[in-house]
Design an enzyme around this catalytic site. Structure first.
Site, PDB file in Angstrom:
ATOM      1  N   LEU A  17    -105.307  10.340  80.681  1.00 28.72           N
ATOM      2  CA  LEU A  17    -104.335   9.324  80.268  1.00 28.72           C
ATOM      3  C   LEU A  17    -104.892   7.920  80.449  1.00 28.72           C
ATOM      4  O   LEU A  17    -104.653   7.029  79.618  1.00 28.72           O
ATOM      5  CB  LEU A  17    -103.037   9.490  81.072  1.00 28.72           C
ATOM      6  CG  LEU A  17    -102.404  10.897  81.066  1.00 28.72           C
ATOM      7  CD1 LEU A  17    -101.084  10.899  81.829  1.00 28.72           C
ATOM      8  CD2 LEU A  17    -102.193  11.399  79.636  1.00 28.72           C
ATOM      9  N   ASP A  36    -112.545   3.882  88.906  1.00 26.34           N
ATOM     10  CA  ASP A  36    -112.498   5.349  89.042  1.00 26.34           C
ATOM     11  C   ASP A  36    -113.579   5.818  89.991  1.00 26.34           C
ATOM     12  O   ASP A  36    -114.556   5.101  90.246  1.00 26.34           O
ATOM     13  CB  ASP A  36    -112.663   6.025  87.659  1.00 26.34           C
ATOM     14  CG  ASP A  36    -112.017   7.409  87.592  1.00 26.34           C
ATOM     15  OD1 ASP A  36    -112.479   8.315  88.314  1.00 26.34           O
ATOM     16  OD2 ASP A  36    -111.047   7.578  86.842  1.00 26.34           O
ATOM     17  N   ASP A  57    -112.446   3.681  94.889  1.00 29.46           N
ATOM     18  CA  ASP A  57    -111.596   4.718  95.460  1.00 29.46           C
ATOM     19  C   ASP A  57    -110.280   4.047  95.835  1.00 29.46           C
ATOM     20  O   ASP A  57    -110.259   3.186  96.730  1.00 29.46           O
ATOM     21  CB  ASP A  57    -112.282   5.304  96.700  1.00 29.46           C
ATOM     22  CG  ASP A  57    -111.429   6.365  97.381  1.00 29.46           C
ATOM     23  OD1 ASP A  57    -110.236   6.512  97.021  1.00 29.46           O
ATOM     24  OD2 ASP A  57    -111.947   7.029  98.296  1.00 29.46           O
ATOM     25  N   VAL A  58    -109.202   4.425  95.176  1.00 29.72           N
ATOM     26  CA  VAL A  58    -107.927   3.722  95.399  1.00 29.72           C
ATOM     27  C   VAL A  58    -107.352   3.955  96.791  1.00 29.72           C
ATOM     28  O   VAL A  58    -106.402   3.277  97.183  1.00 29.72           O
ATOM     29  CB  VAL A  58    -106.850   4.069  94.326  1.00 29.72           C
ATOM     30  CG1 VAL A  58    -107.308   3.666  92.935  1.00 29.72           C
ATOM     31  CG2 VAL A  58    -106.446   5.538  94.382  1.00 29.72           C
ATOM     32  N   CYS A  84    -103.395   4.868  86.705  1.00 30.71           N
ATOM     33  CA  CYS A  84    -103.431   6.282  86.290  1.00 30.71           C
ATOM     34  C   CYS A  84    -104.155   7.170  87.292  1.00 30.71           C
ATOM     35  O   CYS A  84    -104.133   8.387  87.147  1.00 30.71           O
ATOM     36  CB  CYS A  84    -104.109   6.438  84.930  1.00 30.71           C
ATOM     37  SG  CYS A  84    -103.101   5.892  83.552  1.00 30.71           S
ATOM     38  N   TYR A 165     -97.154  16.540  95.700  1.00 27.20           N
ATOM     39  CA  TYR A 165     -97.288  15.842  94.421  1.00 27.20           C
ATOM     40  C   TYR A 165     -95.948  15.220  94.019  1.00 27.20           C
ATOM     41  O   TYR A 165     -95.878  14.032  93.668  1.00 27.20           O
ATOM     42  CB  TYR A 165     -97.767  16.837  93.361  1.00 27.20           C
ATOM     43  CG  TYR A 165     -98.060  16.225  92.019  1.00 27.20           C
ATOM     44  CD1 TYR A 165     -99.149  15.381  91.839  1.00 27.20           C
ATOM     45  CD2 TYR A 165     -97.246  16.502  90.917  1.00 27.20           C
ATOM     46  CE1 TYR A 165     -99.420  14.827  90.592  1.00 27.20           C
ATOM     47  CE2 TYR A 165     -97.515  15.957  89.676  1.00 27.20           C
ATOM     48  CZ  TYR A 165     -98.607  15.119  89.517  1.00 27.20           C
ATOM     49  OH  TYR A 165     -98.866  14.564  88.289  1.00 27.20           O
ATOM     50  N   LYS A 169     -95.009  11.253  93.657  1.00 26.18           N
ATOM     51  CA  LYS A 169     -94.602  10.690  92.361  1.00 26.18           C
ATOM     52  C   LYS A 169     -93.178  10.131  92.421  1.00 26.18           C
ATOM     53  O   LYS A 169     -92.862   9.134  91.771  1.00 26.18           O
ATOM     54  CB  LYS A 169     -94.729  11.748  91.262  1.00 26.18           C
ATOM     55  CG  LYS A 169     -96.176  12.197  91.015  1.00 26.18           C
ATOM     56  CD  LYS A 169     -97.055  11.031  90.584  1.00 26.18           C
ATOM     57  CE  LYS A 169     -98.418  11.472  90.096  1.00 26.18           C
ATOM     58  NZ  LYS A 169     -99.238  10.355  89.608  1.00 26.18           N
TER      59      LYS A 169
HETATM   60  N1  LIG Z   1    -101.908  15.450  82.448  1.00 24.67           N
HETATM   61  C1  LIG Z   1    -100.647  15.653  82.732  1.00 24.67           C
HETATM   62  O1  LIG Z   1    -100.023  16.579  82.201  1.00 24.67           O
HETATM   63  C2  LIG Z   1     -99.904  14.737  83.690  1.00 24.67           C
HETATM   64  C3  LIG Z   1     -98.542  14.935  83.835  1.00 24.67           C
HETATM   65  C4  LIG Z   1     -97.833  14.126  84.704  1.00 24.67           C
HETATM   66  C5  LIG Z   1     -98.482  13.132  85.409  1.00 24.67           C
HETATM   67  N2  LIG Z   1     -99.823  12.965  85.263  1.00 24.67           N
HETATM   68  C6  LIG Z   1    -100.452  11.901  86.048  1.00 24.67           C
HETATM   69  O2  LIG Z   1    -101.194  11.074  85.187  1.00 24.67           O
HETATM   70  C7  LIG Z   1    -102.277  10.489  85.891  1.00 24.67           C
HETATM   71  C8  LIG Z   1    -103.552  10.733  85.107  1.00 24.67           C
HETATM   72  O3  LIG Z   1    -103.762  12.123  85.060  1.00 24.67           O
HETATM   73  P1  LIG Z   1    -104.719  12.842  84.002  1.00 24.67           P
HETATM   74  O4  LIG Z   1    -103.999  14.044  83.525  1.00 24.67           O
HETATM   75  O5  LIG Z   1    -105.225  11.837  83.040  1.00 24.67           O
HETATM   76  O6  LIG Z   1    -105.836  13.387  84.998  1.00 24.67           O
HETATM   77  P2  LIG Z   1    -107.409  13.187  85.002  1.00 24.67           P
HETATM   78  O7  LIG Z   1    -107.869  14.031  86.140  1.00 24.67           O
HETATM   79  O8  LIG Z   1    -107.964  13.399  83.642  1.00 24.67           O
HETATM   80  O9  LIG Z   1    -107.579  11.623  85.385  1.00 24.67           O
HETATM   81  C9  LIG Z   1    -107.292  11.139  86.667  1.00 24.67           C
HETATM   82  C10 LIG Z   1    -108.407  10.193  87.057  1.00 24.67           C
HETATM   83  O10 LIG Z   1    -108.082   9.648  88.348  1.00 24.67           O
HETATM   84  C11 LIG Z   1    -109.283   9.530  89.069  1.00 24.67           C
HETATM   85  N3  LIG Z   1    -109.012   9.485  90.502  1.00 24.67           N
HETATM   86  C12 LIG Z   1    -108.537  10.471  91.290  1.00 24.67           C
HETATM   87  N4  LIG Z   1    -108.503  10.073  92.573  1.00 24.67           N
HETATM   88  C13 LIG Z   1    -108.968   8.806  92.594  1.00 24.67           C
HETATM   89  C14 LIG Z   1    -109.190   7.856  93.622  1.00 24.67           C
HETATM   90  N5  LIG Z   1    -108.931   8.146  94.909  1.00 24.67           N
HETATM   91  N6  LIG Z   1    -109.675   6.638  93.293  1.00 24.67           N
HETATM   92  C15 LIG Z   1    -109.965   6.339  92.006  1.00 24.67           C
HETATM   93  N7  LIG Z   1    -109.798   7.202  90.986  1.00 24.67           N
HETATM   94  C16 LIG Z   1    -109.300   8.425  91.278  1.00 24.67           C
HETATM   95  C17 LIG Z   1    -110.065  10.781  88.686  1.00 24.67           C
HETATM   96  O11 LIG Z   1    -111.454  10.626  88.964  1.00 24.67           O
HETATM   97  C18 LIG Z   1    -109.768  10.898  87.198  1.00 24.67           C
HETATM   98  O12 LIG Z   1    -110.737  10.254  86.399  1.00 24.67           O
HETATM   99  C19 LIG Z   1    -102.267  11.125  87.287  1.00 24.67           C
HETATM  100  O13 LIG Z   1    -101.617  10.249  88.182  1.00 24.67           O
HETATM  101  C20 LIG Z   1    -101.438  12.371  87.092  1.00 24.67           C
HETATM  102  O14 LIG Z   1    -100.790  12.767  88.280  1.00 24.67           O
HETATM  103  C21 LIG Z   1    -100.565  13.745  84.425  1.00 24.67           C
END
Ligand SMILES: NC(=O)c1ccc[n+]([C@@H]2O[C@H](COP(=O)([O-])OP(=O)(O)OC[C@H]3O[C@@H](n4cnc5c(N)ncnc54)[C@H](O)[C@@H]3O)[C@@H](O)[C@H]2O)c1
Length: 259
Positions: A17, A36, A57-58, A84, A165, A169
């Site tokens: 996302l 990231d 690292d967040v 994200c 989780y 959230k």
């Molecule tokens: N994909 C879905 O269906 C979905 C649904 C609901 C919520 N979300 C939320 O959307 C957001 C993005 O998810 P996504 O599906 O794109 O996942 P993704 O794993 O493709 O992307 C998440 C990114 O966050 C980075 N990340 C993780 N921990 C980190 C940290 N400590 N510091 C910096 N970067 C960090 C990862 O390296 C990754 O590139 C997340 O918060 C996830 O919980 C996703």
């Protein structure tokens, strides 16, 4: 907010996302810094969109401070922040092992880790970005900035094993309005998206029949969400000056079952 020429920081922008949002912002003429952990992927997205990758690292104060310093030195003070970065897991609150009957409870260090990444990490980036935005003059519209966070439908209908989780959230949903109120006097808007089930690397690593079954469980459209659809809502929240203090589900009307 007229975004052309402004600077944005997108956390988690190396993938899924966040990457889609980084691309959509760049397509509108925004200078994008990606925060990231994933260096190779992050650098590839940054190169593709003419942006900047910052290894951040967040969960670390020092790392986030260094990221904002690097991004601001290269691209100027950000007016846009999209959070994200996030992660999930599946562990029950307490359970009995099927193999040997041993009873275990959720390991608290793991619970804390999820909260630190998803909730505290999001707030850390909001607080530090807002402090930076306050140093800049308002734009012509009176706005100083716009922030978009990512929660999940699990904030409202968390499934079995999603306790950490969902709690993290729900925390993101809970902070949206008070943060919007805290920053309203300075022209910074804050909104949060609650995505349903989206086609991101995380999910697409599952077997096809699992992905198909998940898609079929969505009322309409009967498929997973596309990262571009998330990005469209994020852009609307950033551009529409009246969008503030809101938490919005983007989920094809899905309501998650217990499992
Ligand atoms: N994909 C879905 O269906 C979905 C649904 C609901 C919520 N979300 C939320 O959307 C957001 C993005 O998810 P996504 O599906 O794109 O996942 P993704 O794993 O493709 O992307 C998440 C990114 O966050 C980075 N990340 C993780 N921990 C980190 C940290 N400590 N510091 C910096 N970067 C960090 C990862 O390296 C990754 O590139 C997340 O918060 C996830 O919980 C996703």
């Amino acid at each position: 907010m007229d975004v052309k020429g402004l600077t944005a920081v997108v956390t988690g922008g190396a993938s899924g996302l966040g990457a889609a949002t980084a691309r959509a912002l760049a397509a509108r003429g925004v200078k994008v810094a990606i925060f990231d952990l994933q260096q190779e992927l992050g650098q590839a997205v940054a190169a593709e969109i003419g942006g900047l990758f910052c290894a951040v690292d967040v969960t670390s104060d020092a790392s986030v401070d260094a990221g904002f310093a690097q991004a601001r030195a290269a691209l100027g003070q950000e007016r846009i922040l999209v959070n994200c970065a996030g992660t999930g897991n599946a562990i029950k609150t307490a359970s009995r092992s099927r193999e040997d009957g041993t009873i275990r409870h959720y390991p608290l260090d793991v619970f804390d880790r999820i909260i630190q990444i998803n909730l505290v990490g999001t707030f850390r980036c909001i607080a530090k970005s807002a402090a930076g935005m306050l140093t800049a003059d308002p734009l012509e519209s009176g706005e100083r900035g716009a922030i978009v966070n990512t929660a999940s439908v699990a904030a409202e209908d968390g499934q079995i094993g999603q306790v950490a989780y969902s709690a993290s959230k729900a925390g993101v949903v809970g902070l949206t309005l008070p943060v919007a109120r805290d920053l309203a006097g300075d022209g910074i808007r804050v909104n949060t998206i609650l995505p349903g089930i989206f086609e991101t690397p995380l999910l697409m690593g599952q077997p096809t029949h699992v992905v198909d079954a998940l898609g079929a469980s969505v009322p309409f459209p009967k498929r997973l969400g596309r990262p571009e659809e998330y990005a469209r809502l994020a852009i609307e929240m950033i551009e529409n000056p009246y969008f503030n203090g809101e938490d919005v589900r983007l989920d094809g009307a899905i309501r998650m079952a217990p499992r």
